[in-house]
Enzyme design. Structure first.
Site, PDB file in Angstrom:
ATOM      1  N   ASP A  13       0.755  -1.047  -0.015  1.00 17.79           N
ATOM      2  CA  ASP A  13      -0.120   0.053  -0.084  1.00 17.79           C
ATOM      3  C   ASP A  13       0.917   1.057   0.147  1.00 17.79           C
ATOM      4  O   ASP A  13       2.066   0.939   0.092  1.00 17.79           O
ATOM      5  CB  ASP A  13      -1.075  -0.075   1.094  1.00 17.79           C
ATOM      6  CG  ASP A  13      -1.800   1.171   1.192  1.00 17.79           C
ATOM      7  OD1 ASP A  13      -2.388   1.522   0.187  1.00 17.79           O
ATOM      8  OD2 ASP A  13      -1.853   1.658   2.317  1.00 17.79           O
ATOM      9  N   SER A  14       0.118   2.379  -0.241  1.00 23.65           N
ATOM     10  CA  SER A  14       0.816   3.619  -0.170  1.00 23.65           C
ATOM     11  C   SER A  14       1.589   3.851   1.344  1.00 23.65           C
ATOM     12  O   SER A  14       2.120   4.948   1.463  1.00 23.65           O
ATOM     13  CB  SER A  14       0.455   4.624  -0.467  1.00 23.65           C
ATOM     14  OG  SER A  14      -0.970   4.914   0.191  1.00 23.65           O
ATOM     15  N   GLY A  46      -2.916   8.787  -3.751  1.00 25.84           N
ATOM     16  CA  GLY A  46      -4.076   9.347  -4.335  1.00 25.84           C
ATOM     17  C   GLY A  46      -3.934  10.917  -4.856  1.00 25.84           C
ATOM     18  O   GLY A  46      -4.653  11.215  -5.634  1.00 25.84           O
ATOM     19  N   CYS A  76      -4.422  -1.067  -1.867  1.00 32.48           N
ATOM     20  CA  CYS A  76      -4.702   0.438  -1.935  1.00 32.48           C
ATOM     21  C   CYS A  76      -5.470   0.444  -3.302  1.00 32.48           C
ATOM     22  O   CYS A  76      -5.292   0.007  -4.345  1.00 32.48           O
ATOM     23  CB  CYS A  76      -3.155   0.991  -2.410  1.00 32.48           C
ATOM     24  SG  CYS A  76      -3.253   2.750  -2.930  1.00 32.48           S
ATOM     25  N   ASN A  77      -6.458   1.267  -3.010  1.00 30.71           N
ATOM     26  CA  ASN A  77      -7.555   1.585  -4.070  1.00 30.71           C
ATOM     27  C   ASN A  77      -7.047   2.201  -5.465  1.00 30.71           C
ATOM     28  O   ASN A  77      -7.157   1.968  -6.721  1.00 30.71           O
ATOM     29  CB  ASN A  77      -8.882   2.399  -3.604  1.00 30.71           C
ATOM     30  CG  ASN A  77      -9.756   1.424  -2.757  1.00 30.71           C
ATOM     31  OD1 ASN A  77     -10.713   0.675  -3.472  1.00 30.71           O
ATOM     32  ND2 ASN A  77      -9.504   1.508  -1.571  1.00 30.71           N
ATOM     33  N   GLU A 155      -2.117   8.860   7.891  1.00 30.51           N
ATOM     34  CA  GLU A 155      -0.823   8.172   7.820  1.00 30.51           C
ATOM     35  C   GLU A 155       0.099   8.700   8.970  1.00 30.51           C
ATOM     36  O   GLU A 155       1.090   7.920   9.384  1.00 30.51           O
ATOM     37  CB  GLU A 155      -0.272   8.702   6.510  1.00 30.51           C
ATOM     38  CG  GLU A 155       0.966   8.160   6.294  1.00 30.51           C
ATOM     39  CD  GLU A 155       0.760   6.559   5.901  1.00 30.51           C
ATOM     40  OE1 GLU A 155       1.875   5.885   5.847  1.00 30.51           O
ATOM     41  OE2 GLU A 155      -0.343   6.095   5.336  1.00 30.51           O
ATOM     42  N   CYS A 186     -11.156   3.981   0.621  1.00 31.19           N
ATOM     43  CA  CYS A 186      -9.935   3.975   0.712  1.00 31.19           C
ATOM     44  C   CYS A 186      -9.330   3.224   1.870  1.00 31.19           C
ATOM     45  O   CYS A 186     -10.146   3.061   2.812  1.00 31.19           O
ATOM     46  CB  CYS A 186      -9.169   5.392   1.037  1.00 31.19           C
ATOM     47  SG  CYS A 186      -7.300   5.642   1.239  1.00 31.19           S
ATOM     48  N   THR A 187      -8.363   2.347   1.950  1.00 29.80           N
ATOM     49  CA  THR A 187      -7.996   1.463   2.720  1.00 29.80           C
ATOM     50  C   THR A 187      -7.495   2.092   4.073  1.00 29.80           C
ATOM     51  O   THR A 187      -7.437   1.583   5.058  1.00 29.80           O
ATOM     52  CB  THR A 187      -6.752   0.264   2.469  1.00 29.80           C
ATOM     53  OG1 THR A 187      -5.740   1.029   1.860  1.00 29.80           O
ATOM     54  CG2 THR A 187      -7.123  -0.524   1.373  1.00 29.80           C
ATOM     55  N   HIS A 188      -7.338   3.685   4.104  1.00 31.68           N
ATOM     56  CA  HIS A 188      -6.734   3.976   5.323  1.00 31.68           C
ATOM     57  C   HIS A 188      -8.196   4.296   6.124  1.00 31.68           C
ATOM     58  O   HIS A 188      -8.206   4.584   7.325  1.00 31.68           O
ATOM     59  CB  HIS A 188      -6.090   5.536   4.919  1.00 31.68           C
ATOM     60  CG  HIS A 188      -4.945   5.403   4.622  1.00 31.68           C
ATOM     61  ND1 HIS A 188      -4.481   5.061   3.249  1.00 31.68           N
ATOM     62  CD2 HIS A 188      -3.803   5.811   5.299  1.00 31.68           C
ATOM     63  CE1 HIS A 188      -3.001   5.231   3.218  1.00 31.68           C
ATOM     64  NE2 HIS A 188      -2.562   5.847   4.299  1.00 31.68           N
TER      65      HIS A 188
END
Length: 259
Positions: A13-14, A46, A76-77, A155, A186-188
């Site tokens: 992921d980011s 993003g 991550c989308n 983050e 969003c996975t966040h």
């Protein structure tokens, strides 16, 4: 050791958001070895142009495959939208699984007249989401809310931050009491589920982590790569900011994601 037990499942992921997907993967596949890589040095994806996201995704995937990944999960989308097909073409012999906003289950819920999708601007404007909406959103009003800056705040590792609440109030507050559900695109965002509920009230929240985990199991089984029940599962967390403080943050967020 059986061949299917030699490799690991690479997840990337980011940044820390993909740890929510990793939590679902570990719950679904407790005997697998997982290596998670968060690209926090370049987060968030993003806000980046697609060509940069693709280059970053290719570099991470190549490193994981070179080190023995038997499958890749793009947690991550944005990276899924940009890079999934390219990585499947580059690595045709291993499963490559992505994530997508959980619009399908939201549209299949009993109440689905108005569905709010919160996501990065990149996820919402790219073709993958538009095709998803064309397929599943025909019987619903889909309200797209680009949450610029939200993943960046998450983050930093403080889900209870007042700054996060203020941003959620700005983006979501106008829709309080006006939608049937919210899709966390969003996975966040599952990491601030409680704050989203504080702003939106009692509405169902949908995210794609569990669906991604089920699809990973299906793809591993189909390829004969599912780990034996006798194997002890494990998780290794890595970051492009390779410092003790950053890795400690990853561990804290992963523990939060498993609750």
């Amino acid at each position: 050791m059986a061949e299917k037990d030699r490799g690991f499942v690479g997840v990337f992921d980011s940044g820390v958001g993909g740890l929510t997907v990793l939590g679902c993967l570990v719950a679904e596949l407790p005997h697998e070895r997982f290596v998670f890589f968060g690209d926090s040095a370049h987060a968030p994806y993003g806000d980046k142009p697609p060509e940069e996201v693709l280059a970053l995704s290719r570099r991470i995937a190549a490193s994981l495959v070179d080190q023995g990944a038997k499958a890749l999960v793009i947690a991550c989308n944005t990276a899924t939208s940009v890079a999934a097909q390219a990585l499947r073409e580059q690595y045709p012999t291993i499963p490559v699984i992505g994530v997508e906003p959980a619009l399908k289950p939201a549209t299949l819920a009993p109440q689905h007249r108005r569905i709010l999708v919160m996501a990065t601007a990149a996820t919402l404007r790219l073709g993958k989401f538009q095709r998803l909406e064309d397929r599943w959103g025909t019987d619903s009003e889909v309200i797209e809310v680009p949450c610029v800056g939200l993943a960046d705040l998450i983050e930093k590792g403080d889900p209870a931050s007042p700054a996060i609440h203020e941003l959620l109030e700005r983006y979501l507050g106008p829709w309080r009491g006006k939608v049937d559900s919210v899709v966390l695109g969003c996975t966040h965002y599952p990491l601030v589920r409680e704050q989203i509920c504080e702003v939106m009230g009692d509405v169902p929240l949908f995210d794609g982590g569990e669906g991604t985990a089920r699809e990973t199991r299906r793809r591993l089984e189909a390829a004969g790569l599912l780990a034996s029940d006798s194997q002890a599962g494990s998780v290794e967390l890595r970051s492009s900011i390779n410092t003790p403080d950053e890795l400690a943050l990853y561990q804290r967020v992963f523990e939060l994601a498993q609750r």
